[in-house]
Design a protein around this motif. Structure first.
Motif, PDB file in Angstrom:
ATOM      1  N   THR A 134       0.829  -1.205   0.000  1.00  0.00           N
ATOM      2  CA  THR A 134       0.000   0.000   0.000  1.00  0.00           C
ATOM      3  C   THR A 134       0.865   1.256   0.000  1.00  0.00           C
ATOM      4  O   THR A 134       0.561   2.232  -0.696  1.00  0.00           O
ATOM      5  CB  THR A 134      -0.928   0.006   1.230  1.00  0.00           C
ATOM      6  OG1 THR A 134      -1.715  -1.195   1.233  1.00  0.00           O
ATOM      7  CG2 THR A 134      -1.847   1.215   1.214  1.00  0.00           C
ATOM      8  N   MET A 135       1.949   1.225   0.787  1.00  0.00           N
ATOM      9  CA  MET A 135       2.843   2.377   0.851  1.00  0.00           C
ATOM     10  C   MET A 135       3.485   2.648  -0.510  1.00  0.00           C
ATOM     11  O   MET A 135       3.535   3.794  -0.971  1.00  0.00           O
ATOM     12  CB  MET A 135       3.934   2.117   1.905  1.00  0.00           C
ATOM     13  CG  MET A 135       4.911   3.272   2.082  1.00  0.00           C
ATOM     14  SD  MET A 135       4.109   4.737   2.772  1.00  0.00           S
ATOM     15  CE  MET A 135       5.541   5.801   2.994  1.00  0.00           C
ATOM     16  N   LEU A 136       3.950   1.595  -1.163  1.00  0.00           N
ATOM     17  CA  LEU A 136       4.584   1.774  -2.470  1.00  0.00           C
ATOM     18  C   LEU A 136       3.590   2.309  -3.499  1.00  0.00           C
ATOM     19  O   LEU A 136       3.929   3.199  -4.297  1.00  0.00           O
ATOM     20  CB  LEU A 136       5.174   0.438  -2.939  1.00  0.00           C
ATOM     21  CG  LEU A 136       6.368  -0.092  -2.124  1.00  0.00           C
ATOM     22  CD1 LEU A 136       6.783  -1.466  -2.612  1.00  0.00           C
ATOM     23  CD2 LEU A 136       7.542   0.880  -2.205  1.00  0.00           C
ATOM     24  N   LEU A 137       2.377   1.753  -3.485  1.00  0.00           N
ATOM     25  CA  LEU A 137       1.350   2.251  -4.401  1.00  0.00           C
ATOM     26  C   LEU A 137       0.994   3.700  -4.104  1.00  0.00           C
ATOM     27  O   LEU A 137       0.784   4.508  -5.019  1.00  0.00           O
ATOM     28  CB  LEU A 137       0.099   1.369  -4.298  1.00  0.00           C
ATOM     29  CG  LEU A 137       0.213  -0.043  -4.898  1.00  0.00           C
ATOM     30  CD1 LEU A 137      -1.031  -0.856  -4.568  1.00  0.00           C
ATOM     31  CD2 LEU A 137       0.410   0.042  -6.408  1.00  0.00           C
ATOM     32  N   ASN A 149       6.902  16.967   0.600  1.00  0.00           N
ATOM     33  CA  ASN A 149       5.624  17.162   1.283  1.00  0.00           C
ATOM     34  C   ASN A 149       4.942  15.841   1.617  1.00  0.00           C
ATOM     35  O   ASN A 149       4.192  15.758   2.592  1.00  0.00           O
ATOM     36  CB  ASN A 149       4.693  18.028   0.423  1.00  0.00           C
ATOM     37  CG  ASN A 149       5.063  19.498   0.485  1.00  0.00           C
ATOM     38  OD1 ASN A 149       4.669  20.214   1.402  1.00  0.00           O
ATOM     39  ND2 ASN A 149       5.849  19.947  -0.489  1.00  0.00           N
ATOM     40  N   PHE A 150       5.240  14.796   0.826  1.00  0.00           N
ATOM     41  CA  PHE A 150       4.663  13.486   1.127  1.00  0.00           C
ATOM     42  C   PHE A 150       5.209  12.942   2.440  1.00  0.00           C
ATOM     43  O   PHE A 150       4.473  12.364   3.247  1.00  0.00           O
ATOM     44  CB  PHE A 150       4.974  12.514  -0.010  1.00  0.00           C
ATOM     45  CG  PHE A 150       4.392  11.148   0.189  1.00  0.00           C
ATOM     46  CD1 PHE A 150       3.067  10.888  -0.112  1.00  0.00           C
ATOM     47  CD2 PHE A 150       5.176  10.104   0.676  1.00  0.00           C
ATOM     48  CE1 PHE A 150       2.525   9.623   0.071  1.00  0.00           C
ATOM     49  CE2 PHE A 150       4.640   8.841   0.859  1.00  0.00           C
ATOM     50  CZ  PHE A 150       3.314   8.602   0.561  1.00  0.00           C
ATOM     51  N   VAL A 195       0.847   9.318  -5.398  1.00  0.00           N
ATOM     52  CA  VAL A 195       0.979  10.707  -4.958  1.00  0.00           C
ATOM     53  C   VAL A 195       2.086  11.413  -5.729  1.00  0.00           C
ATOM     54  O   VAL A 195       1.955  12.601  -6.069  1.00  0.00           O
ATOM     55  CB  VAL A 195       1.236  10.771  -3.441  1.00  0.00           C
ATOM     56  CG1 VAL A 195       1.507  12.204  -3.003  1.00  0.00           C
ATOM     57  CG2 VAL A 195       0.041  10.220  -2.678  1.00  0.00           C
ATOM     58  N   VAL A 196       3.180  10.707  -6.019  1.00  0.00           N
ATOM     59  CA  VAL A 196       4.261  11.325  -6.808  1.00  0.00           C
ATOM     60  C   VAL A 196       3.747  11.688  -8.199  1.00  0.00           C
ATOM     61  O   VAL A 196       4.035  12.781  -8.723  1.00  0.00           O
ATOM     62  CB  VAL A 196       5.474  10.371  -6.903  1.00  0.00           C
ATOM     63  CG1 VAL A 196       6.457  10.851  -7.969  1.00  0.00           C
ATOM     64  CG2 VAL A 196       6.169  10.281  -5.552  1.00  0.00           C
ATOM     65  N   ILE A 217      -1.577  15.225   3.749  1.00  0.00           N
ATOM     66  CA  ILE A 217      -2.527  14.291   4.352  1.00  0.00           C
ATOM     67  C   ILE A 217      -2.332  12.888   3.783  1.00  0.00           C
ATOM     68  O   ILE A 217      -2.347  11.892   4.517  1.00  0.00           O
ATOM     69  CB  ILE A 217      -3.974  14.777   4.130  1.00  0.00           C
ATOM     70  CG1 ILE A 217      -4.217  16.070   4.934  1.00  0.00           C
ATOM     71  CG2 ILE A 217      -4.978  13.709   4.538  1.00  0.00           C
ATOM     72  CD1 ILE A 217      -5.531  16.746   4.612  1.00  0.00           C
ATOM     73  N   SER A 218      -2.130  12.796   2.466  1.00  0.00           N
ATOM     74  CA  SER A 218      -1.888  11.485   1.854  1.00  0.00           C
ATOM     75  C   SER A 218      -0.632  10.845   2.434  1.00  0.00           C
ATOM     76  O   SER A 218      -0.599   9.646   2.732  1.00  0.00           O
ATOM     77  CB  SER A 218      -1.733  11.628   0.336  1.00  0.00           C
ATOM     78  OG  SER A 218      -2.905  12.160  -0.235  1.00  0.00           O
TER      79      SER A 218
END
Length: 862
Positions: free
Chosen positions: A453-456, A493-494, A461-462, A518-519
């Protein structure tokens, strides 16, 4: 609890931790706002503290030791008020330990009163009296605040220094005291609150019965109040000493007003023992009374050092009197928590200018800025990690070690803060020293989900941020973004680092940045959750394991309960080394085993040890339900404890007869049922669907009429396919209407049989149960069975209660109306004159008994 079922499982399971984290963030946010708002005053605070009179501070520390012993006197008087005796030293030690753990507990001041009573119990004070005395101590602690507050607030009204917020807080405390007193009166007088509690938590009626047996001696209660008032006076003197030490307009009245406000907020603060709430409320109160911001912060800091941190340090040292596993769990968690606060404060306070100038010769400004952000984030996550460390999670230990390393590097690279970095090293050493205490496995499947999930999320987001920055109009940030800038700003910002040169010009630009922040926060938080969430035991059973277990029952089974060990509600524990298994269910952090292992008698101990180790590594506690008396010695050699549960009746069919005066009531019941045209019938397996449909109708009517629900674990429920393979005995009228039935189930004890369900319709004739039981006995005799197990009678047969729980159970069985159905069950079985066999609950620690009633209630649900 039913009302929470709509929540996602991870919220239900970790609700307390999530709530604690929210409250933590709230108070930290309050502190952050205050520090930023008063940043210009911090240099003055530092100067004031450096110039403080250490003679007065030393006097305040000495008074802190006196403060601890006054708490010891207060505890002694609380116990004396109910006729129990403890020493001042015992009371002081009890205060130190409870005060220490209260910081880590939700509603810590109240919930901590349930801890650390073992040493006092060993000196002969019953647990019920310890709980009652602790309740008096807690209640009086709140009452004394109000007693002191009344004159202080009266004065403050004339001075005009009390505002709306302070009045709301004081009224909340008044309402709290009134609520406690109202609940006490209701419990003592069988009032509405008492009836409401007992209706929804019937088991508590036992403890309330013990509670009522204690009476309060007035003179000692008054002494308890006086000691508590003396404690409040010491708190006021501590503030006055802080004023004297700083030589800042000392005022006893101002010390009283600010103290009362701070303690009121301490009482209503739900977490961290008022950390943040007390500091903020006292500082604002002192500012309102005319002190400058720097003066108010300095007074509060010294007061909290004497009143909070000194007792906290003594509380930590109190565990060293007897080094145990609790210390090895709590100490690293406390140090992590402290390191988190140190990191946050370090980032929010001005850095030493000379160090920053020196550091700029080696690192760019952007790297120094990034280090500040990473130290701040590490501080926040350390606070959360501390709570998971208390659970003994292995992954939380790894995560804590990583955060400490990040804190070490970050503090050195943001301003050469070697003091904070040194503390991070100390915490890392402590983590290494206690590493064996963190053994609970993580959930590997959930971990993989979190990483994926983190990688996705990073990819999504990028892409979103890069495209957004690249095509944004220049007016939003005054920057015409290149592709590389778009990627860099998105990533910064991520991960919540931010960029000092990225200044939004309008609400659209700010919203765009917030969406990335937030993401990032949600993604990182979810990843952390999946990494440190504890391992969850498999909650399903493979068909292959079930068939294997049934074969083992044929080989090693020797109990009337063995049939239920392969019921669909059970999990099977087996190892390659031992030819046998355990049947268990999970509730909360308990693994409840049904009776004994199914294995060769020589290997039962090894199987129990293996299962206990398995539970230990998974963060569960094992308990064994309905263990026979002849097996108790085996569990005692393993260091476990026992609790009497009731008795199981076994009838000797070879000697059973309806003849004699003692059987007259049974003969009369059978005769009356037969005269009304009813007869018993025996149906052998396989049972036809038409008959099962009739039985289902009887079962549904019985459940509705008795207002019961199906239960499992040590008995079965109406399952169509299961009943198909059983022998069924019914009671029917001339028109073949079934009014009662029972099913015969396999009993793996030689020459013994038993039954499971026994149900009847509302219009069944009186005596129908006796009628069908005798029909069962006749059927079993015809099949040459010698014994029949007629079931379990909870709580009955306790002739000599050996401890508080057993005394409470005996009291409930004999005195409390809601337990009368257990006596009726015993009487119904006793008329057949069975031989009664004692059954026990096996557990590990006394404090497990607090949770066991709820645990057992959960495991019997389908």
């Amino acid at each position: 609890m039913r009302s929470l079922k709509f929540l996602p499982p991870f919220i239900r399971e970790n609700g307390k931790i999530i709530a604690s984290f929210i409250f933590t963030l709230f108070f930290i946010g309050l502190s952050v706002w205050f520090v930023k708002h008063e940043q210009g005053e911090l240099h003055q605070v530092k100067s004031l503290l450096i110039t403080a009179d250490w003679l007065w501070i030393t006097a305040g520390i000495v008074l802190s030791f006196v403060y601890v012993f006054i708490h010891g006197f207060m505890y002694r008087s609380s116990f004396a008020a109910i006729g129990s005796v403890i020493s001042v030293g015992d009371g002081a030690m009890l205060y130190l330990k409870r005060n220490f753990v209260s910081v880590f507990l939700p509603a810590g001041g109240v919930s901590s009163l349930a801890f650390f009573s073992g040493d006092i119990e060993k000196k002969g004070v019953p647990a019920s009296q310890i709980n009652f005395a602790s309740s008096i101590y807690g209640f009086v602690g709140i009452l004394s605040v109000v007693i002191i507050a009344i004159p202080v607030f009266s004065y403050a009204i004339f001075e005009g220094s009390i505002g709306y917020g302070e009045w709301v807080a004081l009224i909340a405390v008044f309402l709290l005291i009134a609520s406690i007193w109202f609940v006490y009166l209701s419990v003592m007088n069988n009032g509405a609150v008492y009836k409401f509690i007992v209706r929804y938590v019937p088991a508590i009626e036992v403890y309330i019965g013990e509670f009522r047996n204690n009476s309060i001696e007035r003179n000692h209660f008054i002494r308890t109040v006086l000691y508590s008032i003396l404690i409040e006076i010491v708190g006021i003197v501590h503030i006055y000493i802080a004023m004297l030490a700083l030589n800042i307009n000392p005022s006893l009245m101002y010390a009283m007003v600010s103290y009362i406000i701070a303690v009121v907020f301490l009482i209503i603060s739900p977490f961290l023992r008022g950390l943040g709430a007390v500091e903020a409320s006292m500082t604002f109160m002192l500012i309102r009374l005319g002190y400058s911001s720097a003066e108010a912060v300095s007074i509060t800091f010294i007061y909290r050092f004497m009143e909070f941190w000194v007792p906290m340090a003594l509380g930590a040292l109190s565990f060293l009197v007897k080094v145990n596993k609790l210390l090895m769990r709590i100490m690293p968690a406390m140090l992590l928590f402290t390191l988190g606060i140190v990191n946050i404060i370090s980032v929010l306070t001005p850095a030493i200018h000379e160090r920053v100038v020196f550091l700029k010769n080696f690192l760019p400004i952007s790297a120094i800025t990034a280090s500040n952000y990473f130290v701040f984030l590490a501080g926040l996550f350390l606070l959360v990690c501390a709570a998971f460390m208390l659970k003994g999670l292995r992954m939380a230990w790894y995560f804590a070690l990583l955060l400490c390393a990040l804190s070490l590097i970050g503090n050195l690279t943001k301003a050469i803060d070697y003091e904070e970095a040194s503390f991070a090293v100390i915490v890392m050493i402590t983590l290494f020293a206690s590493r064996k205490e963190y053994y609970i496995k993580h959930n590997s499947r959930l971990r993989h989900l979190g990483i994926q999930t983190m990688l996705l999320s990073v990819f999504a987001v990028v892409f979103y941020g890069t495209v957004g920055f690249y095509f944004l109009d220049k007016k939003h940030f005054n920057i015409d973004f290149s592709l590389w800038q778009s990627i860099r700003y998105t990533l910064q910002n991520f991960v919540l680092v931010g960029s000092t040169d990225l200044v939004p010009n309008d609400s659209f630009a700010r919203g765009f940045l917030y969406s990335i922040n937030i993401s990032g926060f949600i993604s990182i938080a979810f990843l952390i959750y999946t990494l440190i969430r504890p391992y969850i035991l498999n909650v399903s059973i493979e068909e292959e394991d079930l068939e294997w277990a049934k074969l083992k029952l044929q080989q090693y089974g020797n109990s009337a309960l063995d049939y239920f060990k392969t019921y669909r509600d059970k999990l099977i524990y087996r190892t390659d080394e031992i030819d046998g298994f355990l049947a268990y269910r999970i509730s909360g952090n308990f693994a409840v085993v049904l009776e004994m292992p199914v294995a060769n008698s020589d290997e039962q101990v090894a199987l129990i040890k293996s299962f206990d180790k398995y539970c230990f590594e998974s963060g569960f506690k094992s308990i064994y339900y309905r263990v026979p008396e002849e097996s108790i010695a085996m569990f005692m050699t393993l260091g476990k404890k026992k609790l009497f549960l009731g008795q199981e009746g076994v009838l000797d069919l070879t000697s059973f007869s309806l003849e004699g005066g003692s059987r007259k009531s049974i003969r009369n019941a059978i005769k009356k049922v037969a005269e009304k045209g009813f007869q018993s019938k025996v149906y052998l397996a396989p049972i036809k669907d038409g008959l099962l449909q009739k039985l289902k109708s009887v079962s549904d009517e019985w459940l509705a009429d008795t207002e019961r629900e199906e239960i499992v674990f040590s008995q079965g429920m109406f399952l169509w396919e299961e009943l198909k393979g059983h022998t069924i005995i019914t009671v029917e009228n001339a028109e073949e209407k079934i009014v009662a039935f029972l099913n015969v189930i396999p009993d793996y004890k030689a020459s013994e049989s038993t039954y499971d369900l026994i149900r009847k319709t509302a219009d069944a004739p009186n005596g129908v149960i006796d009628f069908i039981m005798v029909a069962l006995f006749d059927q079993l005799k015809s099949q040459e069975f010698k014994m029949v197990n007629i079931g379990f009678a909870p709580l009955s047969g306790m002739s000599d209660a050996q401890n508080l729980p057993e005394r409470s159970m005996k009291f409930a069985y004999e005195k409390i109306r809601s337990f009368s159905r257990y006596k009726g069950l015993r009487d119904a079985k006793d008329k057949f004159s069975p031989v009664w066999h004692n059954k026990y609950l096996i557990y590990n620690q006394d404090y497990d008994l607090l949770s066991i009633p709820t645990v057992l209630n959960n495991v019997i649900k389908p």
